[in-house]
Design a protein around this motif. Structure first.
Motif, mmCIF file in Angstrom:
data_model
loop_
_atom_site.group_PDB
_atom_site.id
_atom_site.type_symbol
_atom_site.label_atom_id
_atom_site.label_comp_id
_atom_site.label_asym_id
_atom_site.label_seq_id
_atom_site.Cartn_x
_atom_site.Cartn_y
_atom_site.Cartn_z
ATOM 1 N N ILE A 4 0.832 -1.288 -0.105
ATOM 2 C CA ILE A 4 0.053 -0.113 -0.066
ATOM 3 C C ILE A 4 0.929 1.431 0.154
ATOM 4 C CG2 ILE A 4 -1.700 1.426 1.408
ATOM 5 C CD1 ILE A 4 -2.851 -1.332 2.244
ATOM 6 N N ASP A 5 1.819 1.259 0.964
ATOM 7 C CA ASP A 5 2.753 2.318 0.925
ATOM 8 C C ASP A 5 3.533 2.554 -0.405
ATOM 9 O OD1 ASP A 5 2.231 2.901 3.522
ATOM 10 O OD2 ASP A 5 4.169 1.814 4.296
ATOM 11 N N ARG A 6 3.903 1.543 -1.323
ATOM 12 C CA ARG A 6 4.413 1.771 -2.608
ATOM 13 C C ARG A 6 3.350 2.347 -3.558
ATOM 14 N NH1 ARG A 6 6.704 -3.633 -1.299
ATOM 15 N NH2 ARG A 6 5.056 -4.473 -2.820
ATOM 16 N N GLU A 7 2.320 1.720 -3.399
ATOM 17 C CA GLU A 7 1.157 2.405 -4.520
ATOM 18 C C GLU A 7 0.865 3.652 -3.972
ATOM 19 O OE1 GLU A 7 -2.103 -0.180 -3.969
ATOM 20 O OE2 GLU A 7 -1.261 -1.914 -5.242
ATOM 21 N N ASN A 8 0.750 4.251 -2.668
ATOM 22 C CA ASN A 8 0.283 5.566 -2.588
ATOM 23 C C ASN A 8 1.607 6.247 -2.951
ATOM 24 O OD1 ASN A 8 -2.047 4.882 -1.476
ATOM 25 N ND2 ASN A 8 -1.006 4.626 0.583
ATOM 26 N N HIS A 9 2.646 5.805 -2.671
ATOM 27 C CA HIS A 9 4.036 6.542 -2.970
ATOM 28 C C HIS A 9 3.808 6.981 -4.853
ATOM 29 C CE1 HIS A 9 7.991 8.399 -3.277
ATOM 30 N NE2 HIS A 9 8.581 7.174 -3.866
ATOM 31 N N ARG A 10 3.605 5.800 -5.328
ATOM 32 C CA ARG A 10 3.727 5.921 -6.859
ATOM 33 C C ARG A 10 2.412 6.895 -7.384
ATOM 34 N NH1 ARG A 10 7.124 6.284 -10.301
ATOM 35 N NH2 ARG A 10 8.175 4.402 -9.354
ATOM 36 N N LYS A 11 1.394 6.773 -6.541
ATOM 37 C CA LYS A 11 0.265 7.661 -7.034
ATOM 38 C C LYS A 11 0.558 9.034 -6.769
ATOM 39 C CE LYS A 11 -4.616 8.088 -6.248
ATOM 40 N NZ LYS A 11 -4.608 9.675 -6.073
ATOM 41 N N ASN A 12 1.416 9.317 -5.652
ATOM 42 C CA ASN A 12 1.602 10.927 -5.341
ATOM 43 C C ASN A 12 2.689 11.280 -6.267
ATOM 44 O OD1 ASN A 12 1.894 13.039 -3.401
ATOM 45 N ND2 ASN A 12 3.912 12.480 -3.182
ATOM 46 N N ILE A 13 3.446 10.414 -6.827
ATOM 47 C CA ILE A 13 4.506 10.949 -7.741
ATOM 48 C C ILE A 13 3.705 11.031 -9.110
ATOM 49 C CG2 ILE A 13 6.506 10.073 -9.296
ATOM 50 C CD1 ILE A 13 7.491 8.482 -6.810
ATOM 51 N N ASP A 14 2.856 10.328 -9.454
ATOM 52 C CA ASP A 14 2.214 10.433 -10.575
ATOM 53 C C ASP A 14 1.331 11.756 -10.709
ATOM 54 O OD1 ASP A 14 3.251 8.189 -11.433
ATOM 55 O OD2 ASP A 14 1.582 6.884 -11.165
ATOM 56 N N ASP A 15 0.489 11.805 -9.652
ATOM 57 C CA ASP A 15 -0.204 13.154 -9.417
ATOM 58 C C ASP A 15 0.670 14.261 -9.625
ATOM 59 O OD1 ASP A 15 -2.342 11.341 -9.274
ATOM 60 O OD2 ASP A 15 -2.569 11.529 -6.937
ATOM 61 N N ILE A 16 1.761 14.334 -8.869
ATOM 62 C CA ILE A 16 2.548 15.778 -8.819
ATOM 63 C C ILE A 16 3.321 15.764 -10.050
ATOM 64 C CG2 ILE A 16 4.388 16.862 -7.574
ATOM 65 C CD1 ILE A 16 3.735 15.647 -5.065
ATOM 66 N N SER A 17 3.615 14.825 -10.689
ATOM 67 C CA SER A 17 4.502 14.711 -12.162
ATOM 68 C C SER A 17 3.291 15.313 -13.034
ATOM 69 C CB SER A 17 4.909 13.321 -12.175
ATOM 70 O OG SER A 17 5.828 13.040 -11.647
ATOM 71 N N ASN A 18 2.269 15.083 -13.093
ATOM 72 C CA ASN A 18 1.231 15.455 -13.896
ATOM 73 C C ASN A 18 0.913 17.103 -13.917
ATOM 74 O OD1 ASN A 18 0.843 12.984 -15.108
ATOM 75 N ND2 ASN A 18 -0.653 12.416 -13.778
ATOM 76 N N ARG A 19 1.133 17.358 -12.644
ATOM 77 C CA ARG A 19 0.795 18.986 -12.303
ATOM 78 C C ARG A 19 2.079 19.793 -12.778
ATOM 79 N NH1 ARG A 19 -1.167 16.982 -7.109
ATOM 80 N NH2 ARG A 19 0.633 18.165 -6.182
ATOM 81 N N ILE A 20 3.365 19.094 -12.808
ATOM 82 C CA ILE A 20 4.552 19.896 -13.255
ATOM 83 C C ILE A 20 4.456 20.125 -14.660
ATOM 84 C CG2 ILE A 20 7.044 19.943 -12.972
ATOM 85 C CD1 ILE A 20 6.954 18.233 -10.405
ATOM 86 N N ASN A 21 4.547 21.336 -15.044
ATOM 87 C CA ASN A 21 4.452 21.763 -16.406
ATOM 88 C C ASN A 21 5.907 22.630 -16.623
ATOM 89 O OD1 ASN A 21 4.215 22.824 -19.044
ATOM 90 N ND2 ASN A 21 2.034 22.882 -18.918
ATOM 91 N N PHE A 22 6.596 22.052 -17.808
ATOM 92 C CA PHE A 22 8.034 22.764 -17.922
ATOM 93 C C PHE A 22 7.873 23.667 -18.861
ATOM 94 C CE2 PHE A 22 9.381 19.173 -15.492
ATOM 95 C CZ PHE A 22 9.927 19.566 -14.654
#
Length: 312
Positions: free
Chosen positions: A293-311
């Protein structure tokens, strides 16, 4: 039963690997397998080439601890691993004794860790603790020559076939989750008392067959439960219980004592070990689920934040 002599070949690539190999060798020796290890056998001043040649040629089996580093050293003939590889391949060619050399996967995959000259061989995967116990049992039953064998061929008649089917139904594999049970006394392996007048000379060793080969963890729990059972008789003897293969053994008792006193304590110790192992496995499963669950939450958090970052 003879104790099979087994040499362990591995690369000194890290302290973690050396410790893991030593623990494996210790576990094998606890199970009645005479495991040989350079960490125990070699002292300053020894001739290393002589030790390697003697170890490979004089032992019944050679366990080859496969890692990416071992594969690289073996195939490029680097250091002690390369020299041992030359000795082993020469012996295979000379004596055609392929079964003597058993690959043990410690890390990586079979493609990245097993040397090319061992590719295609039946290997034992001890790289993952989730299936370590089952695969370790596969290894020990091989080394102890205790693997299941085909039944004897009989006369081809309807009645004989029926009897064979009945025998097969009685020897079906025990389900993995079935608890350990004592099947009975191994009468042929009960030893003879010395009766030489010294203290304890009237006692002897009595082995008991289990319904399946338990894990190393279970054996430790059983011995602890025997030494300190929840209840016991005045004739209880701590320290006489051991376990290896598919047997538990009382070494220092009599059949009369087993009948009158030890039978109930044996059953109790087996039951305690089963329950404690079940609780340990439950905790391991719960821990594994939390980590998942910790790995899934970590991956989801990374995916969510990565999607919000725009260069842009």
């Amino acid at each position: 039963m003879n104790n099979p002599r087994t040499f362990i070949s591995y690369a000194w690539e890290s302290e973690e690997v050396k410790k893991w190999v030593k623990e494996l060798a210790t576990e094998l020796r606890n199970d009645g397998i005479d495991a040989k290890l350079d960490q125990w056998e070699v002292v300053p001043g020894d001739q290393m080439p002589h030790f390697m040649e003697k170890s490979v040629r004089e032992n019944d089996y050679v366990l080859i601890i496969c890692t990416p580093k071992y594969k690289s050293k073996s195939e490029n003939r680097i250091g002690g691993v390369g020299y041992e590889g030359d000795i082993m391949t020469a012996e295979v060619l000379q004596n055609s004794n392929h079964r003597k050399f058993i690959p043990i996967l410690k890390s990586g995959t079979k493609e990245t860790s097993i040397p090319s000259w061992l590719q295609g061989k039946y290997y034992v995967d001890l790289s993952n603790e989730n299936h370590y116990d089952n695969n370790y049992s596969d290894l020990t039953t091989t080394l102890l020559n205790d693997r299941e064998k085909a039944p004897e061929l009989g006369i081809s008649t309807t009645r004989k076939t029926s009897n064979l089917r009945n025998q097969e139904s009685k020897s079906e594999p025990v389900p993995k989750d079935e608890p350990i049970k004592i099947k009975g006394i191994v009468i042929d392996e009960i030893t003879q008392p010395t009766n030489d007048g010294t203290a304890g000379s009237g006692l002897y060793k009595i082995p008991f067959e289990l319904n399946k080969t338990p894990s190393y963890e279970w054996r430790e729990l059983f011995i602890n439960a025997w030494n300190r059972p929840p209840s016991w008789s005045s004739m209880h003897r701590p320290g006489i219980a051991t376990a290896y293969g598919n047997q538990v053994i009382l070494n220092g008792t009599t059949i009369e004592e087993v009948e009158k006193y030890h039978k109930d304590t044996l059953k109790l110790a087996v039951d305690v070990a089963n329950k404690q192992l079940e609780q340990i496995n439950i905790r391991k499963q719960q821990q594994a689920e939390r980590e998942r669950i910790d790995r899934e939450n970590h991956r989801k958090n990374i995916d969510d934040i990565s999607n919000r970052i725009n260069f842009d």
